[in-house]
Design a protein around this motif. Sequence first.
Motif, PDB file in Angstrom:
ATOM      1  N   LYS A 104       1.150  -1.136  -0.091  1.00  0.00           N
ATOM      2  CA  LYS A 104       0.104  -0.055  -0.020  1.00  0.00           C
ATOM      3  C   LYS A 104       0.987   1.425  -0.149  1.00  0.00           C
ATOM      4  CE  LYS A 104      -4.252  -1.767   2.285  1.00  0.00           C
ATOM      5  NZ  LYS A 104      -5.197  -1.448   3.504  1.00  0.00           N
ATOM      6  N   GLY A 105       0.488   2.207  -0.643  1.00  0.00           N
ATOM      7  CA  GLY A 105       1.226   3.612  -0.748  1.00  0.00           C
ATOM      8  C   GLY A 105       2.531   3.607  -1.436  1.00  0.00           C
ATOM      9  N   ARG A 106       2.626   2.958  -2.635  1.00  0.00           N
ATOM     10  CA  ARG A 106       3.575   3.133  -3.357  1.00  0.00           C
ATOM     11  C   ARG A 106       3.594   4.296  -4.123  1.00  0.00           C
ATOM     12  NH1 ARG A 106       3.734  -2.820  -6.812  1.00  0.00           N
ATOM     13  NH2 ARG A 106       4.370  -4.187  -4.945  1.00  0.00           N
ATOM     14  N   GLY A 107       4.907   4.853  -4.338  1.00  0.00           N
ATOM     15  CA  GLY A 107       4.842   6.060  -5.105  1.00  0.00           C
ATOM     16  C   GLY A 107       5.249   7.473  -4.282  1.00  0.00           C
ATOM     17  N   VAL A 108       4.969   8.636  -4.895  1.00  0.00           N
ATOM     18  CA  VAL A 108       5.360   9.733  -4.229  1.00  0.00           C
ATOM     19  C   VAL A 108       4.721  10.431  -3.110  1.00  0.00           C
ATOM     20  CG1 VAL A 108       6.685  10.640  -6.175  1.00  0.00           C
ATOM     21  CG2 VAL A 108       3.992  11.201  -6.029  1.00  0.00           C
ATOM     22  N   GLU A 113      -2.218   9.347   1.246  1.00  0.00           N
ATOM     23  CA  GLU A 113      -3.185   8.394   0.851  1.00  0.00           C
ATOM     24  C   GLU A 113      -3.999   7.770   2.092  1.00  0.00           C
ATOM     25  OE1 GLU A 113      -2.835   3.630  -0.751  1.00  0.00           O
ATOM     26  OE2 GLU A 113      -1.670   5.310  -1.800  1.00  0.00           O
ATOM     27  N   ILE A 114      -3.150   7.593   3.181  1.00  0.00           N
ATOM     28  CA  ILE A 114      -3.425   6.924   4.419  1.00  0.00           C
ATOM     29  C   ILE A 114      -4.699   7.661   4.842  1.00  0.00           C
ATOM     30  CG2 ILE A 114      -2.840   6.895   6.791  1.00  0.00           C
ATOM     31  CD1 ILE A 114      -0.078   6.585   5.823  1.00  0.00           C
ATOM     32  N   LEU A 115      -4.639   9.101   4.714  1.00  0.00           N
ATOM     33  CA  LEU A 115      -5.958   9.667   5.536  1.00  0.00           C
ATOM     34  C   LEU A 115      -7.061   9.942   4.507  1.00  0.00           C
ATOM     35  CD1 LEU A 115      -4.080  12.788   7.243  1.00  0.00           C
ATOM     36  CD2 LEU A 115      -5.412  10.791   8.205  1.00  0.00           C
ATOM     37  N   PRO A 190      -1.332  -3.624  -4.147  1.00  0.00           N
ATOM     38  CA  PRO A 190      -0.706  -2.547  -4.358  1.00  0.00           C
ATOM     39  C   PRO A 190      -1.550  -1.483  -4.411  1.00  0.00           C
ATOM     40  CG  PRO A 190      -0.281  -3.743  -6.359  1.00  0.00           C
ATOM     41  CD  PRO A 190      -0.975  -4.595  -5.419  1.00  0.00           C
ATOM     42  N   SER A 191      -1.174  -0.168  -3.761  1.00  0.00           N
ATOM     43  CA  SER A 191      -1.799   1.005  -4.461  1.00  0.00           C
ATOM     44  C   SER A 191      -0.951   2.058  -4.323  1.00  0.00           C
ATOM     45  CB  SER A 191      -3.006   1.379  -3.160  1.00  0.00           C
ATOM     46  OG  SER A 191      -2.215   1.514  -2.003  1.00  0.00           O
ATOM     47  N   SER A 192      -1.556   3.123  -5.195  1.00  0.00           N
ATOM     48  CA  SER A 192      -0.188   4.339  -5.343  1.00  0.00           C
ATOM     49  C   SER A 192      -1.098   5.577  -5.396  1.00  0.00           C
ATOM     50  CB  SER A 192       0.627   4.077  -6.375  1.00  0.00           C
ATOM     51  OG  SER A 192      -0.212   4.279  -7.538  1.00  0.00           O
ATOM     52  N   PHE A 193      -0.685   6.534  -4.968  1.00  0.00           N
ATOM     53  CA  PHE A 193      -1.473   8.027  -4.907  1.00  0.00           C
ATOM     54  C   PHE A 193      -0.450   8.945  -5.337  1.00  0.00           C
ATOM     55  CE2 PHE A 193      -2.996  11.933  -2.956  1.00  0.00           C
ATOM     56  CZ  PHE A 193      -4.248  11.746  -3.472  1.00  0.00           C
ATOM     57  N   LYS A 194      -0.885   9.899  -6.225  1.00  0.00           N
ATOM     58  CA  LYS A 194      -0.281  11.274  -6.548  1.00  0.00           C
ATOM     59  C   LYS A 194      -1.097  12.310  -6.107  1.00  0.00           C
ATOM     60  CE  LYS A 194       2.519  13.367 -10.254  1.00  0.00           C
ATOM     61  NZ  LYS A 194       2.794  13.455 -11.788  1.00  0.00           N
ATOM     62  N   ARG A 195      -0.593  13.215  -5.440  1.00  0.00           N
ATOM     63  CA  ARG A 195      -1.276  14.305  -5.247  1.00  0.00           C
ATOM     64  C   ARG A 195      -1.588  15.769  -6.200  1.00  0.00           C
ATOM     65  NH1 ARG A 195       1.975  15.860  -0.757  1.00  0.00           N
ATOM     66  NH2 ARG A 195       3.187  17.035  -2.170  1.00  0.00           N
ATOM     67  N   SER A 196      -2.410  15.272  -7.289  1.00  0.00           N
ATOM     68  CA  SER A 196      -2.681  16.094  -8.171  1.00  0.00           C
ATOM     69  C   SER A 196      -3.752  17.141  -7.883  1.00  0.00           C
ATOM     70  CB  SER A 196      -3.353  15.202  -9.476  1.00  0.00           C
ATOM     71  OG  SER A 196      -4.152  14.444  -9.067  1.00  0.00           O
ATOM     72  N   LEU A 197      -3.915  18.093  -8.573  1.00  0.00           N
ATOM     73  CA  LEU A 197      -4.692  19.165  -8.197  1.00  0.00           C
ATOM     74  C   LEU A 197      -6.158  18.841  -8.385  1.00  0.00           C
ATOM     75  CD1 LEU A 197      -5.360  22.284  -7.546  1.00  0.00           C
ATOM     76  CD2 LEU A 197      -5.436  22.807 -10.124  1.00  0.00           C
TER      77      LEU A 197
END
Length: 289
Positions: A104-108, A113-115, A190-197
């Motif tokens: 969980k939470g791969r990437g930048v 993502e946790i919250l 697996p999961s990943s998240f990017k903080r896009s606008l």
Amino acid sequence: MKNKKVLLIGNRNTGFDIISKFDFLDIVGIAAVKNSELNNSIISSNIKNKLIFSFKDREELFNYIKHNHFDILLTTGCPFILPISKIKNNDQLFINAHPSLLPKGRGVHPINEILLMEHKYYGASLHYIEKNVDSGNIIYQKKYPISSDINLDLLYYLSFQCEKEVIAEGLLKLKKNFYNYFGKKQIGNPSSFKRSLDKRIINFKQHSSEDINRVVKAFGIRSQGVYSNINGRIFKIYETKLIKNNHISVIFKYKKTASICLEFDGGVLIKTINGYILITNFEIVDNME
């Protein structure tokens, strides 16, 4: 056993803080992202072999790694995917410390993502670096339950403290196994998240009070924030509170959804599709970044 030579790469000082205390490891070089926490930590250090790099210095960093002599490369917040097939020797260990419970939470942006996804635990992982991002075998992993009173600021702090813990325990585990420990395969989806606008824009005409509160909590620090266009004004929001008072519901029963019910020193009360939200920390901005 001879001390192992370590090369540090990244923007966080979690690895530097731990390895500096170990008498069985020697830091032989540090490549730090310009103006990062790691950069600031090594300014007064006696380490001469340093590289300060920016996001345009990708090849310079790869050459720095390739031409250094070391046993272990440890990354903590490296902004690039390392071409390990081109820069790694067979007798070297390439490991990474990551502030999430992999896979969980791969990437930048794993901490957001946790919250945002309301995970029950936070933590950190020390793992081997492979071709795919954050996919290598786990050397050491640690987790803690997340409570409802933890905001984003606190979660960043706790996650990076946990990262220090897994670096320390993981390196001790490697030493105990004579640096011949293969680790454990990552288990789970697996999961990943990017903080896009687009992830940081809320619409009071479409989103529930609970969803708005959750999204704001996931990005609720000054360097991030959540945007919403309310009555022609762009709000950048850092903190909200669910309002469930029955008297409020009676008083503003005929207010339209997404309208401002009250403005006062303590915040702005907005009607949502299923209730009310009090915006307690915000600023009015000219545009969404």
